[in-house]
Scaffold this motif. Sequence first.
Motif, PDB file in Angstrom:
ATOM      1  N   GLU A  81       0.858  -1.183   0.000  1.00 56.13           N
ATOM      2  CA  GLU A  81       0.000   0.000   0.000  1.00 56.13           C
ATOM      3  C   GLU A  81       0.891   1.228   0.000  1.00 56.13           C
ATOM      4  N   TYR A  82       0.336   2.312  -0.508  1.00 51.35           N
ATOM      5  CA  TYR A  82       1.080   3.551  -0.665  1.00 51.35           C
ATOM      6  C   TYR A  82       0.460   4.635   0.200  1.00 51.35           C
ATOM      7  N   VAL A  96       5.941   3.055   1.287  1.00 51.65           N
ATOM      8  CA  VAL A  96       5.472   1.729   0.887  1.00 51.65           C
ATOM      9  C   VAL A  96       5.323   0.890   2.158  1.00 51.65           C
ATOM     10  N   ARG A  97       4.141   0.330   2.334  1.00 51.56           N
ATOM     11  CA  ARG A  97       3.870  -0.545   3.479  1.00 51.56           C
ATOM     12  C   ARG A  97       3.390  -1.900   2.990  1.00 51.56           C
ATOM     13  N   ARG A 100      -0.534  -6.537   4.051  1.00 53.83           N
ATOM     14  CA  ARG A 100      -1.070  -7.587   4.925  1.00 53.83           C
ATOM     15  C   ARG A 100      -0.994  -7.203   6.406  1.00 53.83           C
ATOM     16  N   CYS A 101       0.091  -6.483   6.802  1.00 57.62           N
ATOM     17  CA  CYS A 101       0.252  -6.167   8.229  1.00 57.62           C
ATOM     18  C   CYS A 101       0.494  -4.683   8.509  1.00 57.62           C
ATOM     19  N   GLY A 102       0.646  -3.866   7.466  1.00 58.36           N
ATOM     20  CA  GLY A 102       0.838  -2.440   7.657  1.00 58.36           C
ATOM     21  C   GLY A 102       2.242  -2.019   8.024  1.00 58.36           C
ATOM     22  N   SER A 103       3.187  -2.931   7.943  1.00 56.17           N
ATOM     23  CA  SER A 103       4.560  -2.599   8.307  1.00 56.17           C
ATOM     24  C   SER A 103       5.220  -1.710   7.262  1.00 56.17           C
ATOM     25  N   HIS A 104       6.020  -0.769   7.737  1.00 54.10           N
ATOM     26  CA  HIS A 104       6.784   0.133   6.871  1.00 54.10           C
ATOM     27  C   HIS A 104       7.904  -0.648   6.189  1.00 54.10           C
ATOM     28  N   LEU A 105       7.986  -0.498   4.865  1.00 57.31           N
ATOM     29  CA  LEU A 105       9.031  -1.169   4.098  1.00 57.31           C
ATOM     30  C   LEU A 105      10.073  -0.184   3.585  1.00 57.31           C
ATOM     31  N   ARG A 121      11.615   3.290  -8.481  1.00 52.59           N
ATOM     32  CA  ARG A 121      12.601   2.661  -7.602  1.00 52.59           C
ATOM     33  C   ARG A 121      11.943   2.470  -6.240  1.00 52.59           C
ATOM     34  N   PHE A 122      11.623   1.225  -5.933  1.00 49.76           N
ATOM     35  CA  PHE A 122      11.139   0.879  -4.606  1.00 49.76           C
ATOM     36  C   PHE A 122      12.381   0.726  -3.743  1.00 49.76           C
ATOM     37  N   CYS A 123      12.651   1.706  -2.926  1.00 49.55           N
ATOM     38  CA  CYS A 123      13.815   1.754  -2.058  1.00 49.55           C
ATOM     39  C   CYS A 123      13.390   1.140  -0.725  1.00 49.55           C
TER      40      CYS A 123
END
Length: 134
Positions: A81-82, A96-97, A100-105, A121-123
Amino acid sequence: MAYDVEKTEQEWKAELSREEYQVLRKSGTERPFSSPIETDTTPSVYGCRACGSELFRSDTKFDAHCGWPAFYSPMAEDRVEYIEDRSMFGGVRIEVRCARCGSHLGHVFEGEGFDTPTDQRFCINGVALTQQPD
């Protein structure tokens, strides 16, 4: 927002290392160039360290020389999710999270000129990921 995986802060703290908790649950950032995942070329599937959801594949990973693992797309758009992130003074980023669990990526950036199919670029913080060889 309700997630498929929901736990108390105490449960997250018990399951994650201090650094994992700081990144995944408190939207922190690991030190640049500290993740061995950044330059690892092993064909792999990368999952959320907090809940195990499969998020990225090595065939979308590229070396952006940015200090963190970089991907040009997630496995599927419904895996992440964004969220608009205004935490940086004078700028807006897209967080970006894990969906499924809302964790920060990490964050996603566009228009940087990388030779990728999506110009994105997904950093992603390496500590936020698990790596399963394909």
